[in-house]
Design an enzyme around this catalytic site. Structure first.
Site, PDB file in Angstrom:
ATOM      1  N   TYR A 154       0.818  -1.214   0.000  1.00  0.00           N
ATOM      2  CA  TYR A 154       0.000   0.000   0.000  1.00  0.00           C
ATOM      3  C   TYR A 154       0.857   1.271   0.000  1.00  0.00           C
ATOM      4  O   TYR A 154       0.600   2.198  -0.780  1.00  0.00           O
ATOM      5  CB  TYR A 154      -0.968  -0.004   1.185  1.00  0.00           C
ATOM      6  CG  TYR A 154      -2.336  -0.526   0.826  1.00  0.00           C
ATOM      7  CD1 TYR A 154      -3.227   0.247   0.090  1.00  0.00           C
ATOM      8  CD2 TYR A 154      -2.744  -1.800   1.211  1.00  0.00           C
ATOM      9  CE1 TYR A 154      -4.484  -0.229  -0.252  1.00  0.00           C
ATOM     10  CE2 TYR A 154      -3.993  -2.291   0.876  1.00  0.00           C
ATOM     11  CZ  TYR A 154      -4.863  -1.501   0.145  1.00  0.00           C
ATOM     12  OH  TYR A 154      -6.103  -1.982  -0.200  1.00  0.00           O
ATOM     13  N   GLU A 184       1.440   6.191  -7.042  1.00  0.00           N
ATOM     14  CA  GLU A 184       0.303   7.004  -7.463  1.00  0.00           C
ATOM     15  C   GLU A 184       0.611   8.489  -7.340  1.00  0.00           C
ATOM     16  O   GLU A 184       0.166   9.313  -8.122  1.00  0.00           O
ATOM     17  CB  GLU A 184      -0.927   6.645  -6.611  1.00  0.00           C
ATOM     18  CG  GLU A 184      -1.429   5.225  -6.873  1.00  0.00           C
ATOM     19  CD  GLU A 184      -2.413   4.758  -5.810  1.00  0.00           C
ATOM     20  OE1 GLU A 184      -2.853   5.619  -5.006  1.00  0.00           O
ATOM     21  OE2 GLU A 184      -2.744   3.559  -5.765  1.00  0.00           O
TER      22      GLU A 184
END
Length: 293
Positions: free
Chosen positions: A286, A293
């Protein structure tokens, strides 16, 4: 010439359907327990009244018993449970009238016949009450339909992300770093499909099909879809960036464990390695996905 065999202290108690034997041996090793011809034979290495030795005994039961005893070993003792063939109360444990010297009542578990009958009656009443309560709970007529839908949803998502992961891995081995630059054009259609389908996770949580909290589902699904459809989908200059490879790769690895875990949970199966991977892989992935991202 071998001396007489050593016998451990054995305490016994009974119920209408069971016999309980508590063998006073600690640190028991290699217990050999069997019942043949209604005779229980016991032999084990352990620490008893005569120190660390091999202890053995045998008991011929008063009435017929089942030939498969249940044994539970603890650090301080060994417990044996024997099922009676018929539910009744015995006047003694052994066929011989004279009680063996190594055998004594287990007063920690001892009940007389009337108390045992009361205990049995209470258990039966508790079982009946439980059945009555369960019968009052309204059954969901769509339970199996919901379960089938959730299994199918998780299976489709698992297959989709598996295709993405395998495709990207194979291309990486064949093309090397060159595969970074056309990841979007190769993988985007399947990722569009999977992430569009992921909108159902919000609906599933909203209508109570799953117990997952709504807010985390909304944040994850809309966060990913914003990156996929808005950032990558509308900005052509971003589509050939190597970062697309890492975003898609991290997403797919996470889902390779998440969706099978949910799918097995639907049918009440827990596979511990998968559970560990489900709740462990996201810890490094994550943050890495967020960084990409």
């Amino acid at each position: 010439m071998a001396g007489p065999s050593l016998r451990p202290h054995v305490h016994w108690a009974q119920r209408h359907r069971e016999l309980y034997l508590r063998v006073e041996l600690s640190d028991v090793q290699n217990p050999d327990i069997s019942i043949t011809d209604n005779v229980l034979r016991f032999k084990a290495q352990g620490h008893g009244a005569k120190g660390d030795n091999i202890y053995e005994f045998q008991i011929e039961f008063l009435e017929p018993v089942e030939p498969k005893p249940i044994c539970r070993v603890t650090q301080r003792q060994l417990n044996i449970t024997v099922q009676k063939k018929e539910s009744n109360w015995w006047e003694r444990l052994t066929k011989q009238e004279k009680r063996p010297l190594f055998l004594a009542p287990d007063f920690d578990r001892w009940l007389d016949e009337s108390d045992a009958e009361m205990e049995l009656k209470e258990k039966e009443e508790e079982k009946i009450n439980k059945m009555k309560i369960e019968s009052r709970v309204p059954k969901d007529p769509f339970k199996h339909l919901k379960k089938g839908y959730l299994i199918m949803y998780n299976l489709v998502q698992f297959l989709g992300f598996s295709w993405i992961f395998v495709n990207m891995t194979v291309r990486l081995f064949i093309l090397g770093k060159d595969s970074f630059y056309d990841t979007f054009h190769t993988i985007a259609d399947m990722m569009y499909f999977c992430q569009t389908l992921a909108l159902m996770e919000i609906m599933n949580s909203l209508i109570g099909l799953v117990r997952s909290p709504l807010i985390p589902a909304v944040v994850q699904v809309f966060g990913r879809n914003f990156i996929l459809f808005v950032v990558l989908g509308s900005l052509e200059e971003m589509q050939s960036k190597p970062v697309v490879f890492f975003i898609f790769y991290f997403w797919s690895i996470i889902e390779l464990f998440r969706y099978p875990y949910y799918m097995l949970s639907c049918i009440g199966i827990e596979w511990k390695p998968l559970t560990w991977l489900r709740y462990t892989t996201w810890i490094p992935l994550y943050p890495l996905g967020g960084l990409a991202e």
